[in-house]
Structure formats: structure tokens, C-alpha cells
Design an enzyme around this catalytic site. Structure first.
Site, PDB file in Angstrom:
ATOM      1  CE  LYS A  81     -35.277  51.283  16.165  1.00 56.52           C
ATOM      2  NZ  LYS A  81     -34.886  50.632  17.433  1.00 56.52           N
TER       3      LYS A  81
ATOM      4  CD  GLU B  71     -36.905  36.119  10.641  1.00 55.03           C
ATOM      5  OE1 GLU B  71     -38.082  35.793  10.905  1.00 55.03           O
ATOM      6  OE2 GLU B  71     -36.000  36.172  11.466  1.00 55.03           O
TER       7      GLU B  71
ATOM      8  CB  CYS C 221     -39.243  34.829  14.356  1.00 51.45           C
ATOM      9  SG  CYS C 221     -37.530  34.450  14.040  1.00 51.45           S
TER      10      CYS C 221
ATOM     11  CD  GLU D  77     -44.645  35.845  16.175  1.00 51.66           C
ATOM     12  OE1 GLU D  77     -44.840  37.031  15.877  1.00 51.66           O
ATOM     13  OE2 GLU D  77     -43.617  35.221  15.842  1.00 51.66           O
TER      14      GLU D  77
HETATM   15  P1  NAI Z   1     -41.554  45.563  16.333  1.00 51.93           P
HETATM   16  O1  NAI Z   1     -41.680  44.796  15.075  1.00 51.93           O
HETATM   17  O2  NAI Z   1     -42.327  46.828  16.410  1.00 51.93           O
HETATM   18  O3  NAI Z   1     -40.003  45.883  16.627  1.00 51.93           O
HETATM   19  C1  NAI Z   1     -38.918  45.342  15.907  1.00 51.93           C
HETATM   20  C2  NAI Z   1     -37.932  46.449  15.542  1.00 51.93           C
HETATM   21  O4  NAI Z   1     -38.584  47.390  14.696  1.00 51.93           O
HETATM   22  C3  NAI Z   1     -37.395  47.254  16.724  1.00 51.93           C
HETATM   23  O5  NAI Z   1     -36.072  47.632  16.489  1.00 51.93           O
HETATM   24  C4  NAI Z   1     -38.290  48.476  16.705  1.00 51.93           C
HETATM   25  O6  NAI Z   1     -37.723  49.595  17.334  1.00 51.93           O
HETATM   26  C5  NAI Z   1     -38.439  48.704  15.222  1.00 51.93           C
HETATM   27  N1  NAI Z   1     -39.602  49.498  14.847  1.00 51.93           N
HETATM   28  C6  NAI Z   1     -40.749  49.694  15.533  1.00 51.93           C
HETATM   29  N2  NAI Z   1     -41.576  50.510  14.858  1.00 51.93           N
HETATM   30  C7  NAI Z   1     -40.947  50.833  13.707  1.00 51.93           C
HETATM   31  C8  NAI Z   1     -41.301  51.629  12.585  1.00 51.93           C
HETATM   32  N3  NAI Z   1     -42.466  52.254  12.513  1.00 51.93           N
HETATM   33  N4  NAI Z   1     -40.423  51.723  11.561  1.00 51.93           N
HETATM   34  C9  NAI Z   1     -39.252  51.067  11.594  1.00 51.93           C
HETATM   35  N5  NAI Z   1     -38.863  50.314  12.639  1.00 51.93           N
HETATM   36  C10 NAI Z   1     -39.700  50.192  13.687  1.00 51.93           C
HETATM   37  O7  NAI Z   1     -41.969  44.573  17.496  1.00 51.93           O
HETATM   38  P2  NAI Z   1     -42.259  44.896  19.054  1.00 51.93           P
HETATM   39  O8  NAI Z   1     -43.203  46.023  19.168  1.00 51.93           O
HETATM   40  O9  NAI Z   1     -40.995  44.961  19.781  1.00 51.93           O
HETATM   41  O10 NAI Z   1     -43.026  43.558  19.480  1.00 51.93           O
HETATM   42  C11 NAI Z   1     -44.402  43.384  19.135  1.00 51.93           C
HETATM   43  C12 NAI Z   1     -44.668  41.942  18.761  1.00 51.93           C
HETATM   44  O11 NAI Z   1     -43.967  41.636  17.570  1.00 51.93           O
HETATM   45  C13 NAI Z   1     -44.183  40.929  19.758  1.00 51.93           C
HETATM   46  O12 NAI Z   1     -45.124  40.702  20.755  1.00 51.93           O
HETATM   47  C14 NAI Z   1     -43.972  39.725  18.900  1.00 51.93           C
HETATM   48  O13 NAI Z   1     -45.180  39.017  18.744  1.00 51.93           O
HETATM   49  C15 NAI Z   1     -43.582  40.276  17.569  1.00 51.93           C
HETATM   50  N6  NAI Z   1     -42.103  40.218  17.353  1.00 51.93           N
HETATM   51  C16 NAI Z   1     -41.640  39.288  16.478  1.00 51.93           C
HETATM   52  C17 NAI Z   1     -40.287  39.164  16.276  1.00 51.93           C
HETATM   53  C18 NAI Z   1     -39.754  38.159  15.339  1.00 51.93           C
HETATM   54  O14 NAI Z   1     -38.563  37.845  15.380  1.00 51.93           O
HETATM   55  N7  NAI Z   1     -40.562  37.614  14.460  1.00 51.93           N
HETATM   56  C19 NAI Z   1     -39.308  39.980  16.995  1.00 51.93           C
HETATM   57  C20 NAI Z   1     -39.911  40.976  17.863  1.00 51.93           C
HETATM   58  C21 NAI Z   1     -41.267  41.053  18.023  1.00 51.93           C
END
Ligand code: NAI
Ligand code: MG
Length: 496
Positions: free
Chosen positions: A191, A266, A300, A400
Site C-alpha cells: 500500500k 521503520e 527518516c 522530527e
Molecule cells: P503516515 O505515517 O501516516 O503515513 C505513512 C503510510 O502509512 C502511508 O502509506 C499512509 O497512507 C499509511 N497510513 C496512514 N494511516 C494509517 C493507518 N491508520 N493504518 C495503516 N496505515 C496508515 O505519515 P504522514 O501522515 O504521511 O506524515 C506525517 C508525518 O510523519 C510527517 O510529517 C513526517 O514527520 C512523518 N513521516 C516519517 C516518515 C519516515 O520515513 N520516517 C515517512 C513519512 C512521514
């Protein structure tokens, strides 16, 4: 085959590319969402939508998991390891042949500079190549049980492996999860993030052309709530690899816990870059710049906390600010040094951190403002930003930000630098710049991080295990250890 420049020219002229996938990829073919809904993906460089894709829901997830289960039981788990390797190897080859289009799609969807997208696509090909070679080297063990007994173990595939992928490195993260899962004999339901769905879909289609049997790798697109959550909670999923925010990762872990499903998480980072007085100053400057401004800091493992010895501080920060100010900004297709951030929400989040810091009286050494593509006046851009003189307990140092914002802390010596570096809720990676071999390796031992880079931030590749400690998560991806995430040990003891 067109070069990236030709695809980029088409994208520049039309704002999109022809033949973008619109459906999920399930059971070996593109298919419309069961609920018939579509949603739009934006080009962050223009802040305009550029293509539609399927907005899936739990019905699509159930269909894909069902397909993955069937493919696991009927073919993939029993496909010879060498044959799995040949298929992954052909996938690597096809990714390379189609790299130009993949890179332009990635650039449009994520906003990153084309050169960075090209690097990510090369990395994706490399992941398939690496794990292709590992398929038939996954060996078990024997146990000395004494006369009359035979004991041995082997690695079984876990089963159906879900991949929940973020928007910052869409194809790279998809590849580093899908390739080892397939190599181990697992089937996959992936996904991608709703901000960047396209390269995962294209990858699934490439895998089919490489010879992957139908249903072995499916991709379901849509929002986190509508697709990610039912996938993580599905009792037919045997393993979840999640990359993203801490809050969502905790939710995924809780959902998986109800089925006692294993997870690799991660999550976020706030990684330190320790610069000691005896470093190669030029190398350190290059490294610090790349560590925080690559992909506009949306990494990240970004090096977002510079910890520098006092004697170097003033001159180094001055040079750093001049270098940051000289970075060109623009639409990713024009290959600037730094592109936009991925979404309006991410831009607002970054700006919020800096506004709050200003109100606290924190000095912004350079940057600190939203901006636009200078050529078009559009897009979601944030200036390369350096914040000096940061207190260890400041929000900018603790949280972060996930944007092009570097904080600077002064260390009196290496021991002080180590204490500052480890004072974080996160522990993903750490960088060290010094020419003192002993200091470098002492720090490498003591730094709390999943991996330490010495004298080159982001050194290493798919060969090196990657993952975090503390709130950065647990489990390791990449390397042979990443392969074991998709295996479970079966041991057999027999009397004869
Ligand atoms: P997110 O962690 O919500 O999204 C990452 C993935 O998880 C996407 O595919 C999203 O559709 C999915 N997702 C969202 N809600 C979910 C749920 N309840 N159950 C299962 N999957 C779910 O991150 P988002 O909202 O895009 O970004 C928010 C913050 O997270 C960013 O501002 C950043 O600080 C951090 N982030 C960190 C990342 C990393 O690589 N460590 C990558 C993306 C965001
Ligand atoms: Mg997009």
C-alpha cells in the site's frame, strides 16, 4: 526507449505523462477499485493535481490479501529458490530499462529533483539484484543431537507480507520491502502512500513482466485510514513492514497485535551529525549539507541535528549558511539542488515549527520561510534553513520536522558531543566526521543508532542493514538481515 530528458520534456509541456496507471494492481492485472472511487495525486512542484488513481477500501484489501494467500499456497512458496532469483533478476533488468520513465513519474509525484529520483530508481533495481542473488543462499543449520538423531532447521517464508509505504522514497521503500519478501518466498500486498502511489503500481506491473506469477505481488492504493488500516488489521496478513510516522506506526503495531502478526517498524528520526575539530572540514560541510537538504530534508534518516565542536563552530556555520543560501530551488524536472516539499500539509507542518521557534526567540541563521518555484511562482517550497544556538530541550531539537531545517548545538569535546547526540527519543542513524580513527570508532560504539556513518553521511547501500532503536522502531531492513525479516525458522528433530 526515451531518455529521462525526453520524458521530462513531455511532463514539462503537459504537466503529466501518458499511460499513468489508474487502478490497483491485483491478481496480475490493473483493476478498478471495487467502490469505483478515484482520487488525485498532486505534483508538489506546481501544487496542482496531475493524475488520478484508485481510492481503495477494505473490500479491495480483502481481495488482494485473498489473492496473495492463494498465490502463496499454490505457487510461490514452492517455486524453486533459483527460479525466484531469476525472476527478481529480470525485474532488476526491466527497472533499469524503464528507469527514465520511472524517474520522471517519481519526480512528478513526490516533487524530488529528477537526479535524486534517478538515484532512487537505480537503488530500486539494485535491491532486486541484491535479493535475486540471495534467494538460493538462504541456508539453514544442523544440530549435534548425538548418535541416532538428526536435527536441522531451514528458513520458511512467513506467508503474506504487507508493505505500508511512505511518500518520501516511494519506489526505494517499495523495492527494499518487496524484493526481500519475494526472495524469501512470501507473497506481498503493498500500500503506497496516497501522495505518491504511482511507482509502486508500475513496479508491480514490471514484476509481472519479469515472470512473477499472478497474485504474488499486489498493490492497493488509497488513504491510510481506508486501505492501510484494514491491511494492518487483516488476520490473513502474516507480517507487516511499516515505514512512516511514530503515531501511525503505533497504530499499525496495535492492529497487528490483535492477530499476533509480526511487524517491522521503520519510524521517525532526529539523527545527529557529530563534527569534531580534527575532521576534514570540506568533507564535513558537504556531508552536513547533503544530510539535511537532500529530498528537502524529508528523510527518516536525515541528519537534522548538527553537533559541532566549539572551535569550529563560527566559521563552519557561516560557510554552511552561504552554501544553504546558494542551493537552487525549483520544480524537480528542472533538476534544482532542492525541490519542493511533498504536500501542503507537510509545508504547513514545517512552517509551524519555525513560527513557534521565532515566538520563543530562537535565532534563524538562514532561511526560515515558505517560498515558491522562482520560475513559475507555484509549488510547496520551504527555504533551506539553519537554526543555530539551539538548547537541547528546544522543540526543534527534540521533534522530527521532516523538512529542510537543521539545528546546531555546540559541543565542548567528543564526550559532550556523544551525550548531546544520544539525548533523543529517536535512534535511527548518526553521522561522525573526524580524522581520529579511535574517536570515530569509540563514537560508533557508543552512539545509540541502528547505523553510524563515518566521514560520509548515507554511506553504504542495500548491503547494509538499516533500522532504528527507541522510537525509531525495530527490526532491520536491507542486507541479509532484511531477508530474515520475511522468514521463520522451522527446526526438525528426528530419531533414526
Ligand atoms: P503516515 O505515517 O501516516 O503515513 C505513512 C503510510 O502509512 C502511508 O502509506 C499512509 O497512507 C499509511 N497510513 C496512514 N494511516 C494509517 C493507518 N491508520 N493504518 C495503516 N496505515 C496508515 O505519515 P504522514 O501522515 O504521511 O506524515 C506525517 C508525518 O510523519 C510527517 O510529517 C513526517 O514527520 C512523518 N513521516 C516519517 C516518515 C519516515 O520515513 N520516517 C515517512 C513519512 C512521514
Ligand atoms: Mg503526488
Amino acid at each position: 526507449m526515451l531518455s529521462s530528458q525526453k520524458f521530462a520534456a513531455v511532463a514539462m509541456r503537459t504537466g503529466t505523462l501518458p499511460d499513468m496507471p489508474r487502478g490497483h494492481f491485483v491478481g496480475g492485472a490493473f483493476c478498478g477499485p471495487i467502490g469505483r472511487r478515484l482520487m488525485e495525486s498532486f505534483d508538489p512542484g506546481t501544487a496542482e493535481p496531475f493524475a488520478e488513481f484508485a481510492r481503495g477500501d477494505s473490500a479491495d484489501v480483502y481481495a488482494a490479501v485473498e489473492c496473495a494467500r492463494r498465490a502463496f499456497e499454490s505457487t510461490w512458496r514452492d517455486t524453486a529458490a533459483a527460479e525466484r532469483g531469476r525472476i527478481l533478476s529480470r525485474a532488476a533488468q526491466l527497472i533499469r530499462e524503464e528507469a527514465s520513465r520511472l524517474a520522471v513519474v517519481e519526480c512528478l509525484d513526490s516533487g524530488k529533483p529528477l537526479a535524486e529520483a534517478e538515484g532512487d530508481v537505480r537503488g530500486a533495481a539494485r535491491a532486486f539484484e541484491y535479493y535475486a542473488g540471495a534467494c538460493d543462499k538462504l541456508q539453514g543449520d544442523t544440530f549435534p543431537l548425538g548418535p541416532g538423531y538428526l536435527g536441522y532447521s531451514h528458513h520458511e517464508p512467513v506467508g503474506v507480507a504487507a508493505q505500508i509505504i511512505p511518500w518520501n522514497y516511494p519506489i526505494a521503500t517499495a523495492a527494499r520491502g518487496i524484493a526481500p519478501a519475494l526472495a524469501a518466498g512470501c507473497t506481498v500486498v503493498a500500500k503506497p502512500a496516497e501522495q505518491t502511489p504511482f511507482t509502486a503500481l508500475l513496479l508491480a506491473e514490471i514484476l509481472k513482466r519479469a515472470g512473477l506469477p499472478d497474485g504474488v505481488c499486489s498493490v492497493v492504493t488509497g488513504t491510510g485510514a481506508e486501505v492501510g488500516a484494514p491491511l494492518a488489521a487483516h488476520p490473513g496478513v502474516d507480517h507487516v513492514t511499516f515505514t512512516g510516522s511514530v503515531a501511525t506506526g503505533i497504530g499499525v503495531m496495535k492492529a497487528a497485535a490483535d492477530n499476533v502478526t509480526r511487524v517491522v517498524l521503520e519510524l521517525g528520526g532526529k539523527s545527529p551529525v557529530v563534527v569534531l575539530a580534527d575532521c576534514d572540514r570540506q568533507r564535513a560541510l558537504d556531508g552536513v549539507i547533503g544530510a539535511i537538504f537532500e529530498n528537502a530534508g524529508q528523510i527518516c534518516s536525515a541528519g537534522s541535528r548538527l553537533i559541532i565542536e566549539r572551535v569550529l563552530h563560527d566559521g563552519f556555520i557561516e560557510d554552511l549558511c552561504r552554501r544553504a543560501e546558494a542551493l537552487t530551488l525549483g520544480h524537480g524536472l528542472r533538476n534544482p539542488k532542492m525541490g519542493p516539499v511533498n504536500s501542503a500539509a507537510q509545508l504547513a507542518r514545517i512552517a509551524g515549527f519555525i513560527e513557534r521557534a521565532r515566538r520563543r526567540g530562537v535565532t534563524i541563521a538562514t532561511g526560515g520561510g515558505e517560498t515558491v518555484d522562482p520560475e513559475t511562482g507555484r509549488g510547496w517550497f520551504y527555504q533551506p534553513t539553519v537554526v543555530s544556538g539551539c538548547a537541547a530541550d528546544d522543540e526543534l531539537v527534540r521533534e522530527e520536522i521532516f523538512g529542510p531545517v537543521l539545528t546546531v548545538q555546540i559541543a565542548e569535546d567528543a564526550a559532550h558531543a556523544l551525550a548531546l547526540a544520544n539525548d533523543s527519543q529517536y535512534a535511527l542513524v548518526a553521522g561522525v566526521y573526524t580524522n581520529n580513527f579511535s574517536a570515530a570508532h569509540h563514537l560508533a560504539q557508543r552512539l545509540d543508532a541502528g547505523q553510524v556513518y563515518i566521514n560520509e553521511y548515507f554511506a553504504g547501500g542495500i548491503e547494509v542493514p538499516f533500522g532504528g532503536n527507541k522510537k525509531s522502531g525495530f527490526g532491520r531492513e536491507k542486507g541479509l538481515e532484511g531477508l530474515l525479516s520475511y522468514c521463520r525458522t522451522k527446526s526438525v528433530a528426528a530419531r533414526y
